[in-house]
Design an enzyme around this catalytic site. Structure first.
Site, PDB file in Angstrom:
ATOM      1  CD1 TRP A  26      10.560   5.456  15.273  1.00  0.00           C
ATOM      2  CD2 TRP A  26      12.736   5.473  14.158  1.00  0.00           C
ATOM      3  NE1 TRP A  26      11.292   4.322  15.349  1.00  0.00           N
ATOM      4  CE2 TRP A  26      12.411   4.217  14.887  1.00  0.00           C
ATOM      5  CE3 TRP A  26      13.802   5.738  13.739  1.00  0.00           C
ATOM      6  CZ2 TRP A  26      13.323   3.097  14.838  1.00  0.00           C
ATOM      7  CZ3 TRP A  26      14.899   4.648  13.602  1.00  0.00           C
ATOM      8  CH2 TRP A  26      14.505   3.535  14.029  1.00  0.00           C
ATOM      9  CG  ASP A  61      10.164  10.554   6.632  1.00  0.00           C
ATOM     10  OD1 ASP A  61       9.906  10.464   5.467  1.00  0.00           O
ATOM     11  OD2 ASP A  61      10.600   9.580   7.573  1.00  0.00           O
ATOM     12  CE1 TYR A  66       9.049   5.054  11.733  1.00  0.00           C
ATOM     13  CE2 TYR A  66       8.637   7.484  11.264  1.00  0.00           C
ATOM     14  CZ  TYR A  66       9.276   6.385  11.075  1.00  0.00           C
ATOM     15  OH  TYR A  66      10.459   6.141   9.996  1.00  0.00           O
ATOM     16  CD  GLN A 183      13.089   7.923   4.970  1.00  0.00           C
ATOM     17  OE1 GLN A 183      13.008   7.662   6.126  1.00  0.00           O
ATOM     18  NE2 GLN A 183      12.008   8.404   4.501  1.00  0.00           N
ATOM     19  CE1 TYR A 211      16.866   4.033   9.076  1.00  0.00           C
ATOM     20  CE2 TYR A 211      16.416   4.153   6.682  1.00  0.00           C
ATOM     21  CZ  TYR A 211      16.694   3.539   7.780  1.00  0.00           C
ATOM     22  OH  TYR A 211      16.744   2.078   7.830  1.00  0.00           O
ATOM     23  NE  ARG A 237      17.747   5.666  21.366  1.00  0.00           N
ATOM     24  CZ  ARG A 237      17.805   6.826  21.835  1.00  0.00           C
ATOM     25  NH1 ARG A 237      18.871   7.811  21.068  1.00  0.00           N
ATOM     26  NH2 ARG A 237      17.252   7.292  23.089  1.00  0.00           N
ATOM     27  NE  ARG A 291      13.758  11.516  21.548  1.00  0.00           N
ATOM     28  CZ  ARG A 291      14.519  10.703  22.359  1.00  0.00           C
ATOM     29  NH1 ARG A 291      13.528   9.924  23.086  1.00  0.00           N
ATOM     30  NH2 ARG A 291      15.585  10.371  22.533  1.00  0.00           N
ATOM     31  CD  GLN A 295      16.054  16.617  21.530  1.00  0.00           C
ATOM     32  OE1 GLN A 295      15.265  16.264  20.612  1.00  0.00           O
ATOM     33  NE2 GLN A 295      16.648  15.605  22.174  1.00  0.00           N
TER      34      GLN A 295
END
Length: 320
Positions: A26, A61, A66, A183, A211, A237, A291, A295
């Protein structure tokens, strides 16, 4: 390319053997659309995908929505030249509208066009799992689901599922063709699916990949009030209620409890949050949005982290 063996689990009755953690694409769709995560470096995104695959993750996924094709294009570029490619899951029904806003369509012809475009962007002969992204418009879910069944019959997609559907909607479309996967959103701060949906899909042997198991970054341990204030204006966000009061204070208290448990296992709050979702017997895998290559490694421990009942009681505290 695969260097590390991660434990796999069968995804419902699909026959697909997936790692407990999957690569969520995403965020790598960028910030130039309604639900973007701010600007992204495409080369870094590709390097991150490669790093995840090298460390054993065997599924990605993504969705046509996106970045309105950008995420799928990046995934397609990352897959080029791979001897052994991961499973590729994507979604349909969210289209680009005016001002890069999302519009919904579950019309047959629209979905068939979307599938063709996704196949081209991803550079694959068939999509391993094709999913309806949202049950909107709800009156058209049967038409949309029949289109996915048609694509499966044609061999353009291998398995079909849905995202964000409730039990009544799953029953409705299940009369047309079996629902192979669901999902849903599921995390310590989004637990509604525990009531009816997860028990239902477990009984029906429908595979589940969840998710936002870390609450879209809220539960990673690296989210602070200062960081939220610095989020880019094109990061969705910044305007989400979970990242503002009164929810923010409660969520940060939850992170403190996660960090306390994480210390016992020499891991991160994010890994504990993901492991918590994987404890639910209905859940096969969790989608994690990476990303940057650095991570990936800390979260992989979640795939094998077995939390005790005491850990869970401490984590959940007052979240019920």
């Amino acid at each position: 390319m695969q260097e590390t063996a991660l434990q796999t689990i069968r995804l419902g009755d699909t026959g697909l053997e997936i790692t407990r953690i999957g690569f969520g694409a995403w965020a790598i769709g960028g910030g130039d659309w309604e639900f973007g995560w701010g600007s992204q470096d495409d080369e870094q995104s590709i390097a991150t995908i490669h790093h995840a695959l090298e460390h054993g993750i065997n599924w990605i996924d993504t969705a046509a929505a996106y970045g309105f094709g950008r995420s799928e294009q990046i995934v397609g570029r990352a897959l080029e030249g791979l001897v052994e490619r991961p499973y590729v899951f994507t979604k349909c029904s969210l289209l680009e509208g005016p001002e890069r806003k999302v519009v919904h369509s579950l019309k047959r012809d629209s979905i068939l066009r979307e599938a063709e475009a996704s196949l081209a962007r991803l550079g694959v002969d068939a999509i391993d799992l094709y999913q309806i992204h949202w049950p909107i418009p709800v009156l058209d879910i049967e038409e949309g689901w029949a289109a996915l069944a048609e694509l499966k019959q044609q061999g353009l997609v291998r398995h079909i599922g849905v995202s964000n559907f409730d039990v009544e909607q799953l029953r409705r479309i299940g009369q047309i063709a079996p629902v192979e996967t669901l999902q849903p959103q599921y995390s310590l701060i989004e637990r509604d699916v525990e009531q009816e949906i997860l028990p239902f899909v477990e009984r029906e042997r429908i595979g589940v990949i969840v998710y936002s198991p870390m609450g879209s970054g809220m539960l990673t341990g690296s989210m602070t009030r200062e960081r939220i204030e610095r989020l880019a204006d094109d990061d969705w966000r910044k305007h989400d209620e979970r990242f503002g009061e009164p929810q923010l204070s409660r969520n940060l208290e939850l992170v403190e409890r996660l960090e306390h448990v994480a210390e016992r296992y020499d891991t991160t709050a994010g890994a504990v949050a993901v492991a918590w979702t994987l404890r639910n017997p209905a859940v096969d895998g969790a989608i994690v949005g990476f990303r940057r290559p650095d991570q990936v490694d800390p979260i992989l421990t979640a795939a094998t982290l077995e939390l005790t009942d005491q850990d869970v009681a401490e984590i959940e505290g007052s979240t019920r």
